[in-house]
Design an enzyme around this catalytic site. Sequence first.
Site, mmCIF file in Angstrom:
data_model
loop_
_atom_site.group_PDB
_atom_site.id
_atom_site.type_symbol
_atom_site.label_atom_id
_atom_site.label_comp_id
_atom_site.label_asym_id
_atom_site.label_seq_id
_atom_site.Cartn_x
_atom_site.Cartn_y
_atom_site.Cartn_z
ATOM 1 N N ARG B 296 0.837 -1.212 0.000
ATOM 2 C CA ARG B 296 0.000 0.000 0.000
ATOM 3 C C ARG B 296 0.868 1.256 0.000
ATOM 4 O O ARG B 296 0.563 2.233 -0.687
ATOM 5 C CB ARG B 296 -0.948 -0.027 1.207
ATOM 6 N N TYR B 441 -5.590 -0.266 -6.906
ATOM 7 C CA TYR B 441 -4.609 -1.296 -6.496
ATOM 8 C C TYR B 441 -4.569 -1.473 -4.974
ATOM 9 O O TYR B 441 -4.633 -0.486 -4.226
ATOM 10 C CB TYR B 441 -3.194 -0.844 -6.880
ATOM 11 N N GLU B 442 -4.357 -2.697 -4.546
ATOM 12 C CA GLU B 442 -4.073 -3.015 -3.128
ATOM 13 C C GLU B 442 -5.096 -2.453 -2.146
ATOM 14 O O GLU B 442 -4.749 -1.972 -1.081
ATOM 15 C CB GLU B 442 -2.664 -2.505 -2.729
ATOM 16 N N GLY B 443 -6.345 -2.548 -2.525
ATOM 17 C CA GLY B 443 -7.395 -2.036 -1.646
ATOM 18 C C GLY B 443 -7.803 -0.663 -2.117
ATOM 19 O O GLY B 443 -7.017 0.284 -2.050
ATOM 20 N N GLN B 448 -9.532 1.513 1.989
ATOM 21 C CA GLN B 448 -8.560 2.228 2.839
ATOM 22 C C GLN B 448 -9.284 3.118 3.852
ATOM 23 O O GLN B 448 -8.862 3.256 5.004
ATOM 24 C CB GLN B 448 -7.637 3.123 1.987
#
Lengths: 246, 602
Positions: B296, B441-443, B448
């Site tokens: 992240r 990306y990545e959450g 978040q």
Amino acid sequence: MKLLVCVSKTPETTAKIAFTNDNTEFDSSGVQYIMNPYDEWYALVRALELKEAQGGSVTIIHVGPAANDTIIRKGLAIGADEAVRIDAEPPSALYVARQVAEYAKNENFDIVFLGKESIDYNGSEVGPMLAEMLGLPFVSHATRLEMEGNKAMIVADIDGGDAQLEVETPFVISAAKGLAEQRIPNMRGIMMAKRKPLKVVEPVEAEGLAVAVRFELPPEKGDVKLIDPENMDELVRLLHEEAKVI
Amino acid sequence: MAEYVNMDTLRFQLEQVHQLDTLFQYPRYQEYDLEAINIFLDAVKDFSDQELYPVFREMDEKPAYYEDGKIIVHPTVGRTMEKMGELGVIAATFDQENGGLQMPSMALLGAYFIMEAANNHVMGYPGLTDGAAKLITAFGNEYLKEAYVPNMLSGQWAGTMCLTEPQAGSSLSDITTTAYPTDEGYYQVKGQKIFISGGDHEYNENFIHLLLARIEGAPAGTKGISLFVVPKKRIAEDGSLAPNDVITAGDFQKMGQRGYCTTHLVFGENDDCRAWLVGEPHKGLKYMFQMMNDARISVGRGGLSIASAAYHASLQYAKERPQGRRVMDSGKKDPRQEPVLIIEHADVRRMLLLQKVIYEGSLSLLLLASKYHDLEKVTEGEEKQKNRLLLELLTPVAKTYPTEKGREAVDNGLQVLGGYGYCSDFVLQQYLRDIRIMAIYEGTTGIQSLDLLGRKITMDNGKALKLLAQEMQQTIGSALTFDGLKPYAGQLGEKMKLSQKVLDFLLPLAMKGEYERFLSDATVFMDFFSTLVVGWLWLDMAVVAKQELVSGREAYPAEFYESKVHAMRFFFKYELPKMEGLAPTLMSEEVLTILKEKEVIA
């Protein structure tokens, strides 16, 4: 082979060049410095390639104050085995050549490398002076260097073409683009550089025979004028009367 | 060549704002010094200038693609993987005992920032390899470490993260890829994974997939998920590599980052895909989240890097493009005057300054998060806990602010070019397409934001938040020592009070059991809270700039430091007040987005 590479410090290629003190001194404020690319990319890397192929050692030598150690450390990080710094702020190319010659004269180097010029003053002076002081042959602007025993086959840039030369060691050679390809130091090399020997040597007395009296920047480029392709007469007039090139 | 980063700004932040050298007192980092880091950053810049930036547009115009079971990528991917191994970038932050260099992650972030700003289509390949190798090192057994990690650190083999499945995107509890135990010490795995970045290409000899799967019979939900190493080619007894029944079934063509391949992988189609368990069964998600937190930060860095490149591209254009005339105090323009460069127009300057405060604010945020990460590794007791909590709190912010606000920055960069910004002749449209994925990306930003408000704000009874408030108070105290900064110190203090007021409204909702309502505007809260955090970081930068100006040390010219103070003032005039606009929304009694019995979205 025992190889010596002379490295100098120059302003970074995008640095803004200015002069102070009534245009008698280079204004170094805000200027970032780098190792002279001809010394680093071509002279040093070719020396390292020869060492890797044939064994031996590569020493780098620099004339400058302790503040320049970063440049030396980069040379060591790229792969030089040891470094020598002559502890002085050099006033001229002759001074640099004298200091390097003094160090090198009893060290029996097979080849002394340096860049064909520094990218700041572009003098190409240190190489021939150094060769003369050491009583060695000098080959300038080398773009290729191959060794067979103690014989070197060299291709050198000359105006409009190449010259193929042969010379036996020991000799002094100045490196031009093409002699090698730039190497980027890796992190392990950078860390190892800290542990490699850096010898600091006091300078010998040396006189400067020429002094810089004044510097002038080239005139700023003027505005671009667009001329109608149909109006050749106007173009000729401007080239003749304003640009004064015809 | 066009500029894409400002090395002075990077060094100012690394050395003077975040004081990288304070890390060198710890044994883990004691072999480093600023000189070594600077040589490394220069080396990375040289590589970026020579290899990465020149092919950046070409990688967009000739994207990665799938053909006959293979993924075809730009040759620069191969050269970069090789170089990242050689330069020590992949191994940089690993422990020495695992073949690493123990570099502070703050310094490595600076290096990645340069390379990604030069070309954001390439750096995911070594970045994911780093992350996958870290997971094996942290949780794998000795066999896995010895068999896989050295070749990954050298860049010879690549690594990936395999989480998403066609029916389970962000909802990992729904994954169905299954691992069947065998008597041979390995598992047989079967399933499909999609959106696998860097999942396959011809330039790496092997791909080491870190894959989430359920062991047959495992409990439902996230507690039944395990982590496996699944190589594309498994290591035979004689050391040679043999196919491991991992099939590349296709790719995804994206609107941006088109040189960074996104693949669809099928595992065990022929019932011969061997997988090795990492750590203990059913703890896969916990392990993976260690990598996800790093990832992240990396995605935030991607947003930052693109915003930096776009800023410099639009700045260069604004300095070269003449158009229009400045409005005189009479309200008129003089058509007899020569057109001025567009950088002289106030609105263009506003757009440039907006980009600058977003990208430099993002840089500061990411470096600070990395510093907490570095300190957490080397400190003990209460200090360690403090660093861990601050890192945990800032991670969702550091992922979101540079990607969401970074996109706004790039959009403004494109606007600076007017119609040309929308045309493929200029690079800005590519930056805008490239940065769009970063908020996904990545959450996603939504995830978040749930993490920030639902977990991080409240964890350990709000201890992280209290620690952050103390840090902010310290900056306010320093700012009050400079007359010119006092008003801004006061404004930041007011916004801290406003934040407390918002939380005083929101937190009781959670305590009352109205959890869905508590979180329904989490994304609005992220916008609100991240503006406060970046406002604090800008005040901190202004304090350092003022201190340097007073000290007369002049590591950089006075104008450089004055530009930082000016940028802070811009942030406080144009960005920080937005918190006041968001607060009423966050404290509103009106509930409009929660699904009720009667659907209102037609």
